[in-house]
Design a protein around this motif. Sequence first.
Motif, PDB file in Angstrom:
ATOM      1  N   VAL A 254      22.759 -15.782  39.218  1.00 37.24           N
ATOM      2  CA  VAL A 254      22.885 -14.415  38.722  1.00 37.24           C
ATOM      3  C   VAL A 254      23.199 -14.468  37.236  1.00 37.24           C
ATOM      4  O   VAL A 254      23.954 -15.336  36.779  1.00 37.24           O
ATOM      5  N   ALA A 255      22.620 -13.543  36.470  1.00 34.55           N
ATOM      6  CA  ALA A 255      22.916 -13.479  35.035  1.00 34.55           C
ATOM      7  C   ALA A 255      24.349 -12.992  34.843  1.00 34.55           C
ATOM      8  O   ALA A 255      24.660 -11.841  35.156  1.00 34.55           O
ATOM      9  N   ILE A 256      25.212 -13.878  34.360  1.00 35.22           N
ATOM     10  CA  ILE A 256      26.611 -13.514  34.142  1.00 35.22           C
ATOM     11  C   ILE A 256      26.783 -13.170  32.667  1.00 35.22           C
ATOM     12  O   ILE A 256      26.983 -14.029  31.810  1.00 35.22           O
ATOM     13  N   LYS A 257      26.651 -11.877  32.387  1.00 36.06           N
ATOM     14  CA  LYS A 257      26.713 -11.399  31.012  1.00 36.06           C
ATOM     15  C   LYS A 257      27.144  -9.938  31.011  1.00 36.06           C
ATOM     16  O   LYS A 257      27.071  -9.261  32.042  1.00 36.06           O
ATOM     17  N   PRO A 258      27.592  -9.412  29.863  1.00 41.72           N
ATOM     18  CA  PRO A 258      28.003  -7.999  29.795  1.00 41.72           C
ATOM     19  C   PRO A 258      26.833  -7.087  30.137  1.00 41.72           C
ATOM     20  O   PRO A 258      25.677  -7.376  29.810  1.00 41.72           O
ATOM     21  N   VAL A 259      27.121  -5.990  30.816  1.00 42.80           N
ATOM     22  CA  VAL A 259      26.089  -5.020  31.182  1.00 42.80           C
ATOM     23  C   VAL A 259      26.555  -3.628  30.803  1.00 42.80           C
ATOM     24  O   VAL A 259      27.704  -3.410  30.432  1.00 42.80           O
ATOM     25  N   GLY A 260      25.636  -2.687  30.940  1.00 40.17           N
ATOM     26  CA  GLY A 260      25.996  -1.288  30.704  1.00 40.17           C
ATOM     27  C   GLY A 260      25.564  -0.793  29.342  1.00 40.17           C
ATOM     28  O   GLY A 260      25.313  -1.566  28.413  1.00 40.17           O
ATOM     29  N   LYS A 261      25.474   0.521  29.244  1.00 37.87           N
ATOM     30  CA  LYS A 261      25.121   1.174  27.993  1.00 37.87           C
ATOM     31  C   LYS A 261      25.997   2.399  27.844  1.00 37.87           C
ATOM     32  O   LYS A 261      26.507   2.949  28.812  1.00 37.87           O
ATOM     33  N   GLY A 262      26.168   2.834  26.626  1.00 40.50           N
ATOM     34  CA  GLY A 262      26.997   4.001  26.372  1.00 40.50           C
ATOM     35  C   GLY A 262      27.881   3.776  25.161  1.00 40.50           C
ATOM     36  O   GLY A 262      27.769   2.763  24.458  1.00 40.50           O
ATOM     37  N   LYS A 263      28.766   4.692  24.947  1.00 44.73           N
ATOM     38  CA  LYS A 263      29.665   4.613  23.798  1.00 44.73           C
ATOM     39  C   LYS A 263      30.683   3.503  24.018  1.00 44.73           C
ATOM     40  O   LYS A 263      31.370   3.461  25.033  1.00 44.73           O
ATOM     41  N   GLN A 264      30.781   2.597  23.047  1.00 43.50           N
ATOM     42  CA  GLN A 264      31.732   1.501  23.174  1.00 43.50           C
ATOM     43  C   GLN A 264      33.119   1.946  22.715  1.00 43.50           C
ATOM     44  O   GLN A 264      33.282   2.485  21.626  1.00 43.50           O
ATOM     45  N   VAL A 265      34.113   1.731  23.562  1.00 40.92           N
ATOM     46  CA  VAL A 265      35.480   2.128  23.273  1.00 40.92           C
ATOM     47  C   VAL A 265      36.425   1.027  23.722  1.00 40.92           C
ATOM     48  O   VAL A 265      36.066   0.168  24.538  1.00 40.92           O
ATOM     49  N   THR A 266      37.650   1.047  23.198  1.00 40.04           N
ATOM     50  CA  THR A 266      38.686   0.140  23.671  1.00 40.04           C
ATOM     51  C   THR A 266      39.325   0.725  24.929  1.00 40.04           C
ATOM     52  O   THR A 266      39.093   1.893  25.267  1.00 40.04           O
ATOM     53  N   GLN A 267      40.129  -0.072  25.608  1.00 37.21           N
ATOM     54  CA  GLN A 267      40.805   0.431  26.800  1.00 37.21           C
ATOM     55  C   GLN A 267      41.722   1.596  26.452  1.00 37.21           C
ATOM     56  O   GLN A 267      41.782   2.593  27.184  1.00 37.21           O
ATOM     57  N   LYS A 268      42.441   1.504  25.345  1.00 41.98           N
ATOM     58  CA  LYS A 268      43.347   2.569  24.941  1.00 41.98           C
ATOM     59  C   LYS A 268      42.591   3.854  24.653  1.00 41.98           C
ATOM     60  O   LYS A 268      43.019   4.952  25.065  1.00 41.98           O
ATOM     61  N   GLU A 269      41.440   3.744  23.970  1.00 42.51           N
ATOM     62  CA  GLU A 269      40.639   4.924  23.662  1.00 42.51           C
ATOM     63  C   GLU A 269      40.106   5.576  24.943  1.00 42.51           C
ATOM     64  O   GLU A 269      40.113   6.807  25.075  1.00 42.51           O
ATOM     65  N   TYR A 270      39.673   4.750  25.891  1.00 46.26           N
ATOM     66  CA  TYR A 270      39.158   5.291  27.148  1.00 46.26           C
ATOM     67  C   TYR A 270      40.268   5.979  27.936  1.00 46.26           C
ATOM     68  O   TYR A 270      40.068   7.063  28.504  1.00 46.26           O
ATOM     69  N   ASP A 271      41.451   5.380  27.967  1.00 43.01           N
ATOM     70  CA  ASP A 271      42.591   5.990  28.656  1.00 43.01           C
ATOM     71  C   ASP A 271      42.896   7.372  28.090  1.00 43.01           C
ATOM     72  O   ASP A 271      43.166   8.323  28.837  1.00 43.01           O
ATOM     73  N   GLU A 272      42.852   7.492  26.772  1.00 45.12           N
ATOM     74  CA  GLU A 272      43.146   8.770  26.123  1.00 45.12           C
ATOM     75  C   GLU A 272      42.090   9.815  26.456  1.00 45.12           C
ATOM     76  O   GLU A 272      42.404  10.995  26.664  1.00 45.12           O
TER      77      GLU A 272
END
Length: 298
Positions: A254-272
Amino acid sequence: MRKLILASILLVSGFIQAQEFQGLAVYESKTSTADITKAFSGNRDITPEMQKQIEERMRKMFEKTFILNFDKTASICKEEEKLDAPGQQGGGRMMSSMMGGGGTHYKNVKEKQFSVDKEFFGKEFVVKDSLPKYDWKLEGESKQIGSYTCFKATAVVKVSASDFRNFRPRNRDKKETDKKVETVKDTTKTSKTNFTEDWEMPKENTITAWYCPEIPINQGPENYWGLPGLILEVNDGKTVMLCTKVVMNSKEKVAIKPVGKGKQVTQKEYDEIVKKKTEEMMEMNSGPNGQRSIRFNR
């Protein structure tokens, strides 16, 4: 017995040193939802029978299966897809994201980085940040998980503000005491929802993990890592993830690499973002105009 375990460790270590080594682990996850349903029911008049029905639906919603694919330095953990029950497609996905679920978790223990794709209120995000640091305390206790001997480890961790699995009812006795000592009435409270007054999020949780030295991989489900062996079970007090199957040196890669698309944020930014939008939703739904939708500005 010790010689057999040592031989197994040496054999697995030989597999791991192979250039194209990959392993696979399957986890079954269950979340206690009693406090969550109480928090979301708010002040609405519901019967005990209705409460039980809500709890049962949420319990089934949060019974999940996760697949962890890993190599020597990285892993991806993804929820196994299943058909939603009729009428739960949209609500189920939103609730899952609010409860810390959804998306594919990628982590690289060598670079100490992780990323996970999330969808919240119809907007896509990629949360990318440093891996959480676990100050693991290795305990002397052991137990069998399947055919593997596992050892206990505990750690106190900071709770993510966007993971609503950690909801708990606020201590009402303390709430009433606090009201009595109030000297100035805040008139703005009357126009706000009382949602945040009725529940609270703990700042810290104690994590209990069971790791297997026979599988000397510094990995685990979701963002758990940092122990001298694959984590086969983890319990954060609300959610238990238990490994039910391990495949070493799997033939299907299996390709073990980052996936997904969208706005990149830090964990703190996403929590807020999650906290702000959830508070807006609760305030709108508690107003005289009833249900209203919340949209992100594109």
